[in-house]
Design a protein around this motif. Structure first.
Motif, short mmCIF file in Angstrom:
data_model
loop_
_atom_site.label_atom_id
_atom_site.label_comp_id
_atom_site.label_asym_id
_atom_site.label_seq_id
_atom_site.Cartn_x
_atom_site.Cartn_y
_atom_site.Cartn_z
N GLU A 1 -3.65 21.49 2.37
CA GLU A 1 -2.23 21.02 2.50
C GLU A 1 -1.97 20.29 1.20
O GLU A 1 -0.70 20.17 0.80
CB GLU A 1 -2.23 20.02 3.69
CG GLU A 1 -2.43 20.69 5.06
CD GLU A 1 -1.50 19.81 5.91
OE1 GLU A 1 -1.80 18.45 6.13
OE2 GLU A 1 -1.42 20.43 7.21
N TYR A 2 -2.84 19.83 0.31
CA TYR A 2 -2.44 19.09 -0.84
C TYR A 2 -1.95 20.31 -1.90
O TYR A 2 -0.82 20.02 -2.54
CB TYR A 2 -3.64 18.53 -1.48
CG TYR A 2 -4.27 17.42 -0.82
CD1 TYR A 2 -3.36 16.46 -0.49
CD2 TYR A 2 -5.67 17.30 -0.23
CE1 TYR A 2 -3.88 15.55 0.59
CE2 TYR A 2 -6.01 16.22 0.33
CZ TYR A 2 -5.21 15.33 0.80
OH TYR A 2 -5.73 14.27 1.79
N PHE A 3 -2.37 21.64 -1.74
CA PHE A 3 -2.03 22.52 -2.59
C PHE A 3 -0.45 23.06 -2.15
O PHE A 3 0.38 23.06 -2.90
CB PHE A 3 -2.88 23.95 -2.41
CG PHE A 3 -4.15 23.59 -3.24
CD1 PHE A 3 -4.35 23.89 -4.35
CD2 PHE A 3 -5.33 23.63 -2.54
CE1 PHE A 3 -5.49 23.74 -5.20
CE2 PHE A 3 -6.60 23.15 -3.01
CZ PHE A 3 -6.66 23.31 -4.34
N ARG A 4 -0.44 23.06 -0.72
CA ARG A 4 0.82 23.36 -0.38
C ARG A 4 1.89 22.16 -0.89
O ARG A 4 3.15 22.61 -1.22
CB ARG A 4 0.88 23.59 1.12
CG ARG A 4 0.24 24.52 1.37
CD ARG A 4 0.33 24.69 3.18
NE ARG A 4 -0.34 26.19 3.36
CZ ARG A 4 -0.22 26.48 4.95
NH1 ARG A 4 0.12 25.74 5.85
NH2 ARG A 4 -0.87 27.51 5.09
N ALA A 5 1.55 20.88 -0.55
CA ALA A 5 2.42 19.84 -1.05
C ALA A 5 2.84 20.04 -2.50
O ALA A 5 4.16 19.74 -2.95
CB ALA A 5 1.72 18.57 -0.69
N ALA A 6 1.91 20.08 -3.18
CA ALA A 6 2.02 20.18 -4.68
C ALA A 6 2.91 21.42 -5.11
O ALA A 6 3.95 21.59 -5.83
CB ALA A 6 0.76 20.50 -5.60
N GLY A 7 2.84 22.58 -4.30
CA GLY A 7 3.78 23.82 -4.47
C GLY A 7 5.18 23.35 -4.09
O GLY A 7 6.17 23.74 -4.80
N CYS A 8 5.42 22.80 -2.95
CA CYS A 8 6.76 22.11 -2.68
C CYS A 8 7.42 21.41 -3.48
O CYS A 8 8.60 21.55 -3.67
CB CYS A 8 6.62 21.50 -1.24
SG CYS A 8 6.72 22.25 0.27
#
Lengths: 282, 290
Positions: free
Chosen positions: B181-188
Motif C-alpha cells: 500500500e505504500y507503493f500504491r500511495a506513492a503512485g497515487c
C-alpha cells in the motif's frame, strides 16, 4: 438545492460501463466483477455496499489504476481511464486513494506526508509544500501534531491526516476503501463529521466502500448495493436527506426507513456470500 | 480547579533527561542482574581453573593470572595494556574491519535495495548470490590467497565477502517487507519511479538493513579472525594463533576477551546509528510498549 446549481462546475464524474474483471492466479478463472455499470455524478458521495470479498475493492483498484480490467471501460469526466485498448488506468493524483489500513508513510512526519504529493509533482517547492501542508493539517485540527510521526498519533488522527494528504492535491475523486473499519463507534462519529465537513468545503466526488450501512446512508447521496462475487450492481438507493447533516439525522424516521431498505437488499447478498463461502470450504 | 492544572511539570531535556534515564535504570533489577551474571561467570571460571584446578582446565590461565598479566607494566607473557604490541594488533584488526565492513555495506545495501526494487535485477543476480552464499568462508581461503597478493588482500576479502552476503540479503528482504500500500500511495501521489526509490524503498527497508548490519559486523569479525589465523602477520586473530603456537596461553585469552569487547562495542555503534537514522521506528516501537 445549492448542490444542483453548482453541479455544472464540479469535476469528477465517473462512468463505469460493463466492467468485468477475471483473476486467474491458480489457473482457475475467478470472476471478481461481472458486467458492472455505475454512473457517479460529479461532486456526488457514492457509497458502495456489499458482502465481504465481493469485488468492491477490485472496482476501486481499477479506477485508481492498481489493477487492469478484463472488459468494459471507465471514464472520468468523459476521458477514458481504462478500456479495451488500455486495460490498466494510469495512476494519477486526480484520483486519490485512502487505504483500508492507512498508508501514511511511517518514516515521514504528518507534515512531510502531506507535503509529499505537491513536492514530487513539482506543483509546489518543497518549502511551500511544507507550509501549505502545515496549514491544511491545522485546519483539520491537527495543528499540534504536524511534527509527529504517524506511529505516534491515534488511528483517527492518522486517518484525518491521510485525507488531508489526498486533498492537498485537489483530486477530482476521492476513493476510500473502508477507511473507518477498525475504529470504535465514537471515533467513527467524529471521522464522519470531519469527512462531511471536508466534503461540504471541497465538493470532491467521493467513492466510498463500506460494510457499515448506517455510515453509508449517513454520508452518501446514493448507496449502491452490489451483489456477492462476481460483483454487479444490485440496487441503488437514493438518500434524499438534505445537507448539512448532523448526528440527529440518524434517529429520523426517513433514515430508519432507508436503513431497512438497504438492509433488506444487503442481507440477501450476505446470506448468498456466506453459503458460497461454506461451499468453498467444504 | 484550573490553578492546579496550570502548574505543569516540565519534561526533562538534554543532560537532565540523561540523568533521569540513568536513575530510572538503576531503580530496576536489570543492571544488578547484569553485574551478578558477570560475577557468576567469572567465579565459575576461577573455580574451574584456579580454585579447584579441575582436570584439563589447569592448561588454561585463570582470571587471576590473566588480570595480573593484562594490567601489568611488565607482562610475563608479553601482552598487556601497557605494551604497544597489544594496540598494534587491535588497530590492525579494527582497520581491516572498517575497510571490509565499509566495502560490504557500500556494495551490499545498494545491491540489495535494487534487487528488491526491480524484478529484472533480482532475476539476474539473485540466483548467483544464493549459490555463492552457502559456501563457508573458510572454503574461500585458498582461492583468496591464490588470487590476491600479500597478507592484507585475502584477509579483507574474506571479511568483506562474509558480511556482504548478509547485508545484501537483508536489504533485499527489507524491500520485500514494505507493505504494497505504500507503493500504491506513492503512485497515487504522483511519484516517479526514482521518487518511490528514495521515499519508500530506502526508508522502508532501513529497519531490516540495520538488523542486517548488526549481524554483518559480527560476521565480519569472525571471518576476519578466521582469516588472520590462516594468513596474517598482525591482528587479534593472528595473536591468538601465534600465542597458542608458542605455548603462551595468557595473550591468547586476552585477545579473545578483547575481541569480545570490541565486537560488542561495534554492534552497539551500528545499533545506535540505526536508532538515530530511524527515529520514526524507535518511536513506533515505543508506542507499542517495546
Amino acid at each position: 438545492m445549492a448542490k444542483n446549481t453548482s453541479k455544472t462546475e464540479k469535476k469528477g464524474a465517473l462512468s463505469i460501463k460493463n466492467v468485468t474483471k477475471i483473476y486467474d492466479p491458480t489457473g482457475v478463472n475467478v470472476m471478481a466483477v461481472d458486467n458492472c455499470s455505475m454512473e457517479i455524478a460529479a461532486g456526488e458521495v457514492c457509497m458502495i455496499v456489499g458482502p465481504s470479498g465481493c469485488g468492491k475493492t477490485t472496482l476501486l483498484n481499477a479506477i485508481a489504476g492498481f489493477h487492469s480490467i478484463t472488459e468494459g471501460s471507465i471514464h472520468l469526466d468523459g476521458e477514458l481511464l481504462c478500456g479495451p485498448e488500455r486495460p490498466k488506468a494510469e495512476q494519477s493524483a486526480e484520483r486519490m486513494v485512502v487505504f483500508q489500513h492507512g498508508a501514511l508513510f511511517p518514516w515521514k512526519t504528518l507534515q512531510e506526508n502531506v507535503a509529499y504529493g505537491p513536492t514530487v509533482q513539482k506543483a509546489l517547492s518543497p518549502s511551500q509544500a511544507m507550509e501549505k501542508g502545515g496549514q491544511m493539517l491545522a485546519e483539520a485540527g491537527l495543528g499540534n501534531f504536524i511534527k509527529k510521526f504517524p506511529g505516534e498519533v491515534s488511528s483517527g488522527m492518522a486517518r484525518r491526516a491521510e485525507i488531508v494528504r489526498a486533498l492537498i492535491n485537489n483530486p477530482k475523486v476521492l476513493l476510500l476503501d473502508e477507511p473507518y473499519r477498525a475504529m470504535d463507534a465514537l471515533t467513527k462519529q467524529i471521522m464522519h463529521e470531519s469527512l462531511l465537513e471536508t466534503y461540504d468545503r471541497t465538493g470532491v466526488t467521493i467513492f466510498f466502500i463500506t460494510h457499515d450501512l448506517e455510515e453509508a446512508i449517513f454520508l452518501g447521496d446514493k448507496v449502491h448495493i452490489v451483489t456477492t462475487r462476481p460483483c454487479q450492481l444490485k440496487k441503488t438507493v437514493e438518500v434524499k436527506i438534505p445537507r448539512p447533516r448532523s448526528y440527529e439525522t440518524q434517529s429520523s424516521e426517513k433514515f430508519r426507513k432507508l436503513l431497512v431498505e438497504v438492509n433488506d437488499a444487503v442481507h440477501e447478498e450476505a446470506v448468498k456470500a456466506f453459503k458460497a463461502g461454506e461451499r468453498e470450504m467444504a | 480547579m484550573n490553578s492546579s492544572a496550570n502548574t505543569t511539570t516540565v519534561a526533562p531535556e538534554g543532560f537532565n533527561l540523561f540523568i533521569y534515564r540513568v536513575k530510572k535504570k538503576f531503580t530496576g533489577p536489570d543492571p544488578y542482574l547484569t553485574v551478578a551474571g558477570v560475577f557468576l561467570w567469572l567465579f565459575t571460571y576461577w573455580v574451574l581453573c584456579e580454585g579447584l584446578e579441575i582436570w584439563r582446565f589447569t592448561k588454561l590461565p585463570g582470571p587471576v593470572a590473566i588480570s595480573k598479566d593484562w594490567f601489568s607494566t611488565t607482562p610475563f607473557q608479553g601482552i598487556s595494556i601497557f605494551t604497544a604490541e597489544y594496540y598494534d594488533h587491535i588497530s590492525v584488526s579494527c582497520q581491516r574491519i572498517l575497510i571490509a565492513f565499509g566495502i560490504a555495506t557500500g556494495l551490499g545495501v545498494p545491491l540489495g535495495l535494487f534487487m528488491g526494487w526491480s524484478r529484472s535485477i533480482r532475476d539476474y543476480l539473485f540466483p548467483v548470490i544464493e549459490l555463492l552464499r552457502p559456501i563457508p568462508i573458510l572454503a574461500w581461503v585458498p582461492l583468496s590467497i591464490l588470487l590476491l597478493p600479500g597478507f592484507e588482500g585475502p584477509v579483507i576479502f574474506l571479511a568483506t565477502l562474509a558480511s556482504f552476503f548478509v547485508t545484501t540479503l537483508n536489504a533485499m528482504l527489507g524491500v520485500d517487507s514494505i507493505d504494497e500500500e505504500y507503493f500504491r500511495a506513492a503512485g497515487c501521489l504522483g511519484s516517479s519511479r526514482w521518487d518511490v526509490f528514495k521515499n519508500v524503498v530506502v526508508p522502508g527497508a532501513l529497519p531490516f538493513i540495520f538488523t542486517g548490519l548488526q549481524i554483518s559486523i559480527g560476521v565480519a569479525w569472525f571471518s576476519l579472525v578466521a582469516a588472520e589465523m590462516v594468513s596474517g602477520d598482525l591482528g587479534l586473530g593472528y595473536l591468538i594463533v601465534d600465542a597458542y603456537m608458542n605455548n603462551v596461553t595468557v595473550p591468547m585469552v586476552i585477545a579473545m576477551i578483547t575481541l569480545g569487547f570490541i565486537g560488542y562495542f561495534s554492534s552497539a555503534c551500528v545499533r545506535a546509528l540505526g536508532d538515530k537514522l530511524m527515529g520514526w521506528h524507535v518511536k513506533e516501537l515505543a508506542q507499542q510498549g517495546r
